[in-house]
Design an enzyme around this catalytic site. Structure first.
Site, PDB file in Angstrom:
ATOM      1  N   HIS A  11      37.672  40.774  51.070  1.00 49.52           N
ATOM      2  CA  HIS A  11      38.412  39.697  51.719  1.00 49.52           C
ATOM      3  C   HIS A  11      38.403  38.488  50.812  1.00 49.52           C
ATOM      4  O   HIS A  11      37.406  38.236  50.144  1.00 49.52           O
ATOM      5  CB  HIS A  11      37.787  39.337  53.078  1.00 49.52           C
ATOM      6  CG  HIS A  11      38.694  38.578  53.958  1.00 49.52           C
ATOM      7  ND1 HIS A  11      38.811  37.208  53.892  1.00 49.52           N
ATOM      8  CD2 HIS A  11      39.571  38.994  54.907  1.00 49.52           C
ATOM      9  CE1 HIS A  11      39.714  36.821  54.772  1.00 49.52           C
ATOM     10  NE2 HIS A  11      40.189  37.868  55.394  1.00 49.52           N
ATOM     11  N   ASP A  26      40.100  45.404  59.428  1.00 49.07           N
ATOM     12  CA  ASP A  26      41.020  46.536  59.407  1.00 49.07           C
ATOM     13  C   ASP A  26      40.306  47.868  59.235  1.00 49.07           C
ATOM     14  O   ASP A  26      40.894  48.929  59.437  1.00 49.07           O
ATOM     15  CB  ASP A  26      42.053  46.363  58.288  1.00 49.07           C
ATOM     16  CG  ASP A  26      42.978  45.204  58.584  1.00 49.07           C
ATOM     17  OD1 ASP A  26      43.335  45.036  59.759  1.00 49.07           O
ATOM     18  OD2 ASP A  26      43.322  44.460  57.650  1.00 49.07           O
TER      19      ASP A  26
HETATM   20  N1  CMC Z   1      38.347  48.119  46.509  1.00 49.48           N
HETATM   21  C1  CMC Z   1      37.903  48.047  45.223  1.00 49.48           C
HETATM   22  N2  CMC Z   1      37.797  46.905  44.519  1.00 49.48           N
HETATM   23  C2  CMC Z   1      38.135  45.773  45.124  1.00 49.48           C
HETATM   24  C3  CMC Z   1      38.592  45.745  46.451  1.00 49.48           C
HETATM   25  C4  CMC Z   1      38.682  46.973  47.139  1.00 49.48           C
HETATM   26  N3  CMC Z   1      39.117  47.014  48.414  1.00 49.48           N
HETATM   27  N4  CMC Z   1      38.870  44.485  46.808  1.00 49.48           N
HETATM   28  C5  CMC Z   1      38.605  43.710  45.741  1.00 49.48           C
HETATM   29  N5  CMC Z   1      38.147  44.506  44.719  1.00 49.48           N
HETATM   30  C6  CMC Z   1      37.687  44.036  43.418  1.00 49.48           C
HETATM   31  C7  CMC Z   1      38.857  43.666  42.529  1.00 49.48           C
HETATM   32  O1  CMC Z   1      39.262  44.754  41.723  1.00 49.48           O
HETATM   33  C8  CMC Z   1      38.290  42.533  41.701  1.00 49.48           C
HETATM   34  O2  CMC Z   1      37.490  43.085  40.676  1.00 49.48           O
HETATM   35  P1  CMC Z   1      37.361  42.310  39.262  1.00 49.48           P
HETATM   36  O3  CMC Z   1      36.727  40.984  39.570  1.00 49.48           O
HETATM   37  O4  CMC Z   1      36.485  43.212  38.457  1.00 49.48           O
HETATM   38  O5  CMC Z   1      38.747  42.163  38.742  1.00 49.48           O
HETATM   39  C9  CMC Z   1      37.331  41.818  42.676  1.00 49.48           C
HETATM   40  O6  CMC Z   1      36.950  42.831  43.642  1.00 49.48           O
HETATM   41  C10 CMC Z   1      37.984  40.642  43.411  1.00 49.48           C
HETATM   42  O7  CMC Z   1      39.201  41.107  43.985  1.00 49.48           O
HETATM   43  P2  CMC Z   1      40.531  40.241  44.083  1.00 49.48           P
HETATM   44  O8  CMC Z   1      41.680  41.165  44.233  1.00 49.48           O
HETATM   45  O9  CMC Z   1      40.554  39.253  42.966  1.00 49.48           O
HETATM   46  O10 CMC Z   1      40.246  39.477  45.425  1.00 49.48           O
HETATM   47  P3  CMC Z   1      41.317  38.792  46.365  1.00 49.48           P
HETATM   48  O11 CMC Z   1      40.590  37.757  47.115  1.00 49.48           O
HETATM   49  O12 CMC Z   1      42.513  38.357  45.579  1.00 49.48           O
HETATM   50  O13 CMC Z   1      41.812  39.979  47.342  1.00 49.48           O
HETATM   51  C11 CMC Z   1      41.961  41.447  49.167  1.00 49.48           C
HETATM   52  C12 CMC Z   1      41.356  40.140  48.630  1.00 49.48           C
HETATM   53  C13 CMC Z   1      41.691  41.534  50.676  1.00 49.48           C
HETATM   54  C14 CMC Z   1      43.476  41.436  48.978  1.00 49.48           C
HETATM   55  C15 CMC Z   1      41.316  42.638  48.443  1.00 49.48           C
HETATM   56  O14 CMC Z   1      39.921  42.680  48.669  1.00 49.48           O
HETATM   57  C16 CMC Z   1      41.957  43.975  48.833  1.00 49.48           C
HETATM   58  O15 CMC Z   1      42.986  44.364  48.270  1.00 49.48           O
HETATM   59  N6  CMC Z   1      41.351  44.725  49.829  1.00 49.48           N
HETATM   60  C17 CMC Z   1      41.935  45.926  50.329  1.00 49.48           C
HETATM   61  C18 CMC Z   1      43.039  45.603  51.328  1.00 49.48           C
HETATM   62  C19 CMC Z   1      42.500  45.107  52.651  1.00 49.48           C
HETATM   63  O16 CMC Z   1      41.596  45.705  53.242  1.00 49.48           O
HETATM   64  N7  CMC Z   1      43.102  44.026  53.169  1.00 49.48           N
HETATM   65  C20 CMC Z   1      42.784  43.476  54.484  1.00 49.48           C
HETATM   66  C21 CMC Z   1      42.161  42.129  54.414  1.00 49.48           C
HETATM   67  S1  CMC Z   1      41.468  41.616  55.998  1.00 49.48           S
HETATM   68  C22 CMC Z   1      42.776  41.504  57.106  1.00 49.48           C
HETATM   69  C23 CMC Z   1      43.851  40.555  56.710  1.00 49.48           C
HETATM   70  O17 CMC Z   1      43.571  39.466  56.209  1.00 49.48           O
HETATM   71  O18 CMC Z   1      45.002  40.870  56.904  1.00 49.48           O
END
Ligand code: CMC
Length: 431
Positions: free
Chosen positions: A308, A366
């Site tokens: 998140h 989720d």
């Molecule tokens: N699986 C594997 N690696 C992950 C994941 C994951 N689900 N989420 C983040 N990472 C890694 C990412 O690769 C990055 O690694 P590095 O620093 O080595 O590049 C690090 O963790 C930080 O990730 P980010 O993408 O920079 O973080 P963000 O804040 O931009 O993204 C997120 C947040 C929710 C989009 C992301 O965690 C994600 O894609 N999760 C899966 C989708 C999901 O479950 N979304 C629902 C969120 S809660 C309900 C809502 O808000 O709607």
């Protein structure tokens, strides 16, 4: 607006600028850079808004490090455990818990607005049968502005309130109709003798040919799902609603924009994507393969339902949702559901894996909601529409707050331009 008693100093070359520091009720201080461009001629750069507060708000507060979520100061676990969705709607919209009379009045108003304009039924029929219910919802909610002209004048507080009530009341009807249409069953009209959650279950699963009894325990679980999704401060879809609204667009157009944004798998679409992932994994022995893929930088795969932007701890909504999942699955006698086994094992492995631990990737809301919804009989395509109908009150409350702010301006981000500098046009034969 927050108190401004401190300043930060920004030095660019030989010039120093004072930036006011705004102190919130709770949470990190905020540097006020509104005058920065005028004074220093520079922009700030923050794609993804990782360090930028786009507005002030009194509705919802999240402490991501501690894993806390409060609506109007009330912790989400108390609201999910002791309150119910329509009371939380009132709280979000009006800022205080309702008295018994206020709640009765609000519930009556919402109940009396659940039907949609009969002519809108034709609108549904224009969609292909296999349309995703989210696609139908974006279209139908946007079309509400063509049916409810008497609540589109955003300068009139009474019209704003009527639009709020209409959206909260009609969204379950629209979501249920989108579902019924997709499976070729007749639409089921709302029933005013049922509460908000039970009415939604009834509209989704009843058919005109026979009686359908809504299990009160399932209705309670549904209500809790609605409550847990009701608002989440300035997330992507809420920010989309605010940006759309900042131009003066009507409420139905703004909420349609929010629904469109919510659909993406990084946001509300994650519940569908998560359940599809659990099905794809299928058995516990295949989990290590998927964990390895999630950690592989060259593989775009991510563990859906994990991570998140704000929570760097357990998502407090996920904690309640997990308890709810256990209760619902036990009630339905499906505790040994293979998907649940995969989910539980995946959660344990991910929570102890150094990759997820170091990056603070915890299960989010989720991760568990899809398991409950699947057990209740909803197809995966309905998971995000259920999120959308629950979040409508959050979007509307934020929209209402924004419109009553005398300082509201059109949202207009700037950019770091990295394209070509000015150059002369060349005729086609000389290129
Ligand atoms: N699986 C594997 N690696 C992950 C994941 C994951 N689900 N989420 C983040 N990472 C890694 C990412 O690769 C990055 O690694 P590095 O620093 O080595 O590049 C690090 O963790 C930080 O990730 P980010 O993408 O920079 O973080 P963000 O804040 O931009 O993204 C997120 C947040 C929710 C989009 C992301 O965690 C994600 O894609 N999760 C899966 C989708 C999901 O479950 N979304 C629902 C969120 S809660 C309900 C809502 O808000 O709607």
């Amino acid at each position: 607006m927050a108190e401004n008693t401190k300043t930060a100093k920004l030095t660019i070359g030989e010039n120093t600028y004072d930036l006011p520091i705004l102190s919130p009720t709770v949470g990190p201080d905020v540097l006020d850079i509104r005058k920065l461009y005028g004074q220093a001629g520079v922009f700030t750069y923050d794609p993804g808004f990782t360090s930028t507060a786009a507005c002030d708000s009194t509705i919802t507060y999240i402490d991501g490090e501690k894993g806390e979520l409060m609506h109007r100061g009330y912790p989400i676990d108390q609201l999910a455990g002791q309150s119910h969705y329509l009371e939380v709607c009132f709280l979000l919209l009006y800022g205080h818990l309702p008295t018994a009379a206020e709640l009765e009045d609000f519930e009556t108003t919402i109940t009396r607005h659940t039907m949609i304009h009969e002519q809108m039924h034709m609108f549904f029929r224009g969609f292909r049968r296999d349309a995703h219910p989210m696609a139908t919802m974006v279209g139908v909610v946007g079309a509400m502005s063509a049916f409810y002209h008497d609540s589109t004048d955003i300068s009139d507080p009474r019209q704003r309130e009527i639009a709020s009530h209409r959206l909260i009341a009609k969204m379950p009807t629209i979501a249920a109709m989108a579902y019924k249409y997709s499976i070729g069953q007749p639409f089921v009209y709302p029933r005013n003798d049922l509460d908000y959650a039970a009415n939604f279950i009834h509209m989704c699963f009843a058919v005109p040919a026979e009686q359908y009894h809504v299990d009160p325990i399932l209705a309670r679980a549904m209500d809790r799902i609605f409550t847990l999704h009701a608002d989440h401060e300035q997330n992507a879809s809420t920010s989309t609603v605010r940006l759309a609204s900042s131009s003066g667009a009507n409420p139905f157009a703004c909420i349609a924009a929010g629904i469109a944004c919510l659909w993406g798998p990084a946001h509300g679409g994650a519940n569908q994507a998560c359940l599809e992932m659990l099905k794809e994994i299928g058995t516990v022995d295949r989990i290590p393969e998927y964990i390895a893929r999630a950690k592989d930088k060259n593989d775009p795969f991510r563990l859906m339902g994990f991570g998140h932007r704000v929570y760097k701890n357990m998502d407090p909504r996920a904690t309640v949702m997990k308890q709810s999942a256990d209760e619902v699955l036990e009630l339905l006698g499906v505790e040994n559901n293979p998907l649940l086994q995969v989910a539980k094992e995946l959660e344990q492995i991910a929570l102890s894996d150094p990759y997820f631990v170091e990056k603070k990737l915890f299960p989010n809301v989720d991760f568990y909601s899809g398991i409950i919804l699947e057990a209740m009989g909803f197809p995966t395509s309905m998971f995000t529409p259920i999120f959308a109908l629950s979040r409508t009150v959050g979007w509307i409350s934020q929209w209402k707050e924004q419109l009553s702010d005398p300082q509201m301006k059109i949202g207009r981000p700037r950019q770091l331009y990295l394209g070509e500098n000015a150059r002369d046009y060349t005729d086609i034969e000389n290129r």
